[in-house]
Enzyme design. Structure first.
Site, mmCIF file in Angstrom:
data_model
loop_
_atom_site.group_PDB
_atom_site.id
_atom_site.type_symbol
_atom_site.label_atom_id
_atom_site.label_comp_id
_atom_site.label_asym_id
_atom_site.label_seq_id
_atom_site.Cartn_x
_atom_site.Cartn_y
_atom_site.Cartn_z
ATOM 1 N N GLU A 240 23.232 -9.103 -5.824
ATOM 2 C CA GLU A 240 23.202 -7.691 -6.242
ATOM 3 C C GLU A 240 24.440 -6.948 -5.754
ATOM 4 O OE1 GLU A 240 19.612 -5.927 -4.739
ATOM 5 O OE2 GLU A 240 18.428 -7.646 -5.412
ATOM 6 N N ASP B 63 21.062 -18.126 11.797
ATOM 7 C CA ASP B 63 20.694 -18.860 12.999
ATOM 8 C C ASP B 63 19.471 -19.740 12.744
ATOM 9 O OD1 ASP B 63 21.179 -18.963 15.987
ATOM 10 O OD2 ASP B 63 19.088 -18.338 16.022
HETATM 11 C C1 GLC Z 1 21.177 -21.006 17.682
HETATM 12 C C2 GLC Z 1 22.263 -20.301 18.447
HETATM 13 C C3 GLC Z 1 22.006 -20.475 19.907
HETATM 14 C C4 GLC Z 1 20.659 -19.875 20.233
HETATM 15 C C5 GLC Z 1 19.565 -20.472 19.374
HETATM 16 C C6 GLC Z 1 18.313 -19.660 19.430
HETATM 17 O O1 GLC Z 1 21.226 -22.372 17.803
HETATM 18 O O2 GLC Z 1 23.515 -20.779 18.062
HETATM 19 O O3 GLC Z 1 23.008 -19.899 20.689
HETATM 20 O O4 GLC Z 1 20.370 -20.081 21.574
HETATM 21 O O5 GLC Z 1 19.924 -20.512 18.029
HETATM 22 O O6 GLC Z 1 18.483 -18.465 18.725
#
Ligand code: GLC
Length: 576
Positions: free
Chosen positions: A280, A213
């Site tokens: 690993e 993310d």
């Molecule tokens: C990313 C995710 C989104 C979230 C953001 C903050 O873009 O896809 O859904 O709100 O990160 O974590």
């Protein structure tokens, strides 16, 4: 014993079709109106029969759910909303036994404010090691009443919140997203060690990879300089946003000055370290970057051989229904990926975007609204669906890996009339409703047309029946329920199934793309061949002649081809 098909020359992820599961909204096995891990387990046969190769699960970890789980309070625990670790292990082992790989979400840019580390930081003085795990700074101005810099949150509003220390206003902490999502300090070695340990925790359990993310966000420019640009996670407007990376925007200069909190060179060190951790383990484990970066060449840096394996291709997603933009996105991505020896990826929708079936039905089918509500232009549902199905045939014929967002295989539209009272996305609240938010693409799936909640919930009904799905479904979902489409010739789900079957039979995922003689984006035609399949996409307004005696392998709808012509808003696969 492994049930996976051998991939002699390339790792599995190089050509995999990966299905995104948004656990809250996929399937609810305990009748509480919220999707769960057991619900996923119950639908794995459906997914295997669809012909996908892997699933990616959005976060299911312990979380106060301020951003639907992208605010993690404990990276090693399952939120009771979704089940427990045993449910996860059962789901994982069943997926593997069906030949499906499993990718989980990792949220390393920020934690929840309810994470033990942040609670410790709040209880500790400024300058303490506990505070140093986050981005705490003194404020500016008299008594520090001004935030440390002018950065804005991606969800709207300021990016800093001031804490109270011993009953009086104290330092500020950075949150690029919601107040309840404090950014971690990636200058701190303890943060690196912890996140690597989290990787190992899930790798040890047997996951096949991680979707990372905000992969471009962890490192911030030294000194946290002010920045005048306006950042959105994704945007279709012409402001200085991350989405200015789309092909149609490439005439524009890169952001000037570039963002001080996204796509800093320092992030690559993190991925080199993670690459070594994954090495690993056996079985071609992988990392896929969610990185909304400016240029395809910058994005390709994330998938150099010693970093991540994949990065989402948001260029392609942002192209919309437009032959020139789609063709440019394909060209740019293939080129940029080839330069670093990485396979391309393709995606049309996810949990952060208006579903492409609905976007493609807008007057401007390249528009990228931040949610749609009843007061906004309503998409032409049938037109959007026709185009979406054509775009699917384009995507599945491309070499590389393709991502499918849950429900797109049913042709699901966005919920475009969801009332404000039901909305939950923090971006809706932080912009006072100016952004409608992402709830409309997160509505629970319809499985059975004639059941309450369209069969989203199963299991033993609680007293009085199952709870209503956590977001209401629009009545149109009845037409798209999985049970009404299964086995029906011409349904969207059967199109997906057939296309994935042909894609697998001809190994299109590891094939080679070559523009075909018919390719003429200026006239609305995208055409290319990949091995024995030629794809023709008619994004123009007049019927397109098929080659004489063309053997149609698959058409985007039952009436796309007639009398040797391909109708507008359609696509066809013919034998090369
Ligand atoms: C990313 C995710 C989104 C979230 C953001 C903050 O873009 O896809 O859904 O709100 O990160 O974590």
């Amino acid at each position: 014993m492994s049930t996976f098909q051998p991939t002699p020359t390339k790792p599995w992820w190089a050509s995999a079709v990966i299905y995104q599961i948004y656990p809250r909204s996929f399937a609810d096995a305990n009748g509480d109106g919220m999707g769960d891990l057991s619900g996923i387990s119950g639908k794995l046969e459906y997914l295997a029969a669809l012909g996908i190769n892997a699933i990616w699960l959005s976060p299911f970890y312990l979380s106060p759910q301020a951003d639907a789980g992208y605010d993690v309070a404990d990276y090693r625990r399952v939120d009771p909303l979704f089940g427990d670790l045993q449910d996860f292990d059962e789901m994982l082992s069943k997926a593997h036994s069906l030949g499906l790989r499993v990718i989980v979400d990792l949220v390393p840019n920020h934690t929840s404010d309810e994470h033990a580390w942040f609670q410790e930081a709040l209880a500790s003085p400024s300058g303490s090691p506990a505070r140093d795990r986050y981005m705490f700074r003194d404020g500016r101005g008299i008594d520090g009443v001004e935030p440390p810099n002018n950065w804005r949150s991606i969800f709207g509003g300021g990016a800093w919140t001031r804490v109270t220390e011993n009953g009086v206003p104290g330092q500020w902490y950075l949150h690029l997203f919601d107040t309840k999502q404090p950014d971690l300090n990636w200058e701190n070695p303890e943060v690196h060690a912890e996140m690597e340990s989290v990787l190992r925790f899930w790798l040890d359990r047997g996951v096949d990879g991680f979707r990372v993310d905000v992969a471009h966000g962890m490192v911030k420019a030294a000194g946290l300089p002010d920045w005048e640009g306006q950042t959105a996670m994704v945007s279709g407007d012409e402001t200085n946003t991350l989405a200015s990376q789309s092909p149609a925007h490439q005439q524009k200069p890169a952001m000037d000055p570039p963002s001080p909190f996204f796509d800093q060179d320092g992030v690559h060190e993190i991925y080199r370290a993670w690459n070594r951790v994954l090495k690993e383990y056996d079985g071609d484990r992988m990392l896929v970057a969610e990185a909304w970066v400016e240029q395809p060449e910058r994005l390709a840096l994330y998938v150099r051989p010693d970093e991540m394996q994949q990065a989402f291709n948001f260029d392609f997603l942002l192209a919309g229904w437009d032959a020139q933009r789609m063709a440019a996105a394909v060209d740019n991505s293939l080129l940029a990926n080839a330069a670093v020896g990485a396979p391309a990826t393709w995606v049309l929708s996810n949990h952060d975007t208006v579903r492409h079936t609905s976007r493609f039905g807008l007057l401007d089918p390249t528009a990228f609204p931040k949610g749609i509500s009843a007061e906004d232009e309503q998409p032409d549902e049938a037109l959007g669906l026709a185009r979406a199905r054509a775009a699917t045939l384009l995507m599945f014929a491309l070499p590389g890996s393709a991502y499918v967002y849950q429900g797109e295989e049913l042709g699901l539209p966005e919920h475009t009339t969801l009332e404000a009272a039901f909305r939950q996305d923090p971006s809706f609240f932080r912009t006072n409703g100016v952004e409608r938010g992402r709830d409309g693409c997160r509505v629970p799936l319809p499985w059975k047309a004639s059941e309450p909640g369209y069969g989203f919930s199963s299991g033993t009904p609680k007293e009085g029946g199952h709870a209503a799905p956590w977001l209401p479904q629009p009545p149109s979902f009845a037409h798209y329920a999985a049970d009404t489409e299964a086995g029906v010739a011409g349904s969207t789900v059967e199109l997906y199934r057939s296309a994935l079957e042909v894609r697998a039979a001809h190994a299109l995922g590891v094939g080679t793309h070559a523009w075909a003689p018919q390719h003429d984006p200026g006239a609305g035609v995208v055409a290319f061949s990949n091995g024995p399949i030629t794809v023709l996409v008619n994004a123009g307004s007049v019927p397109l002649d098929l080659p004489p005696a063309a053997e149609v392998v698959l058409a985007s709808t039952l009436d796309s081809v007639s009398q040797g012509k391909l109708a507008p808003n359609s696509a066809v696969w013919i034998a090369s």
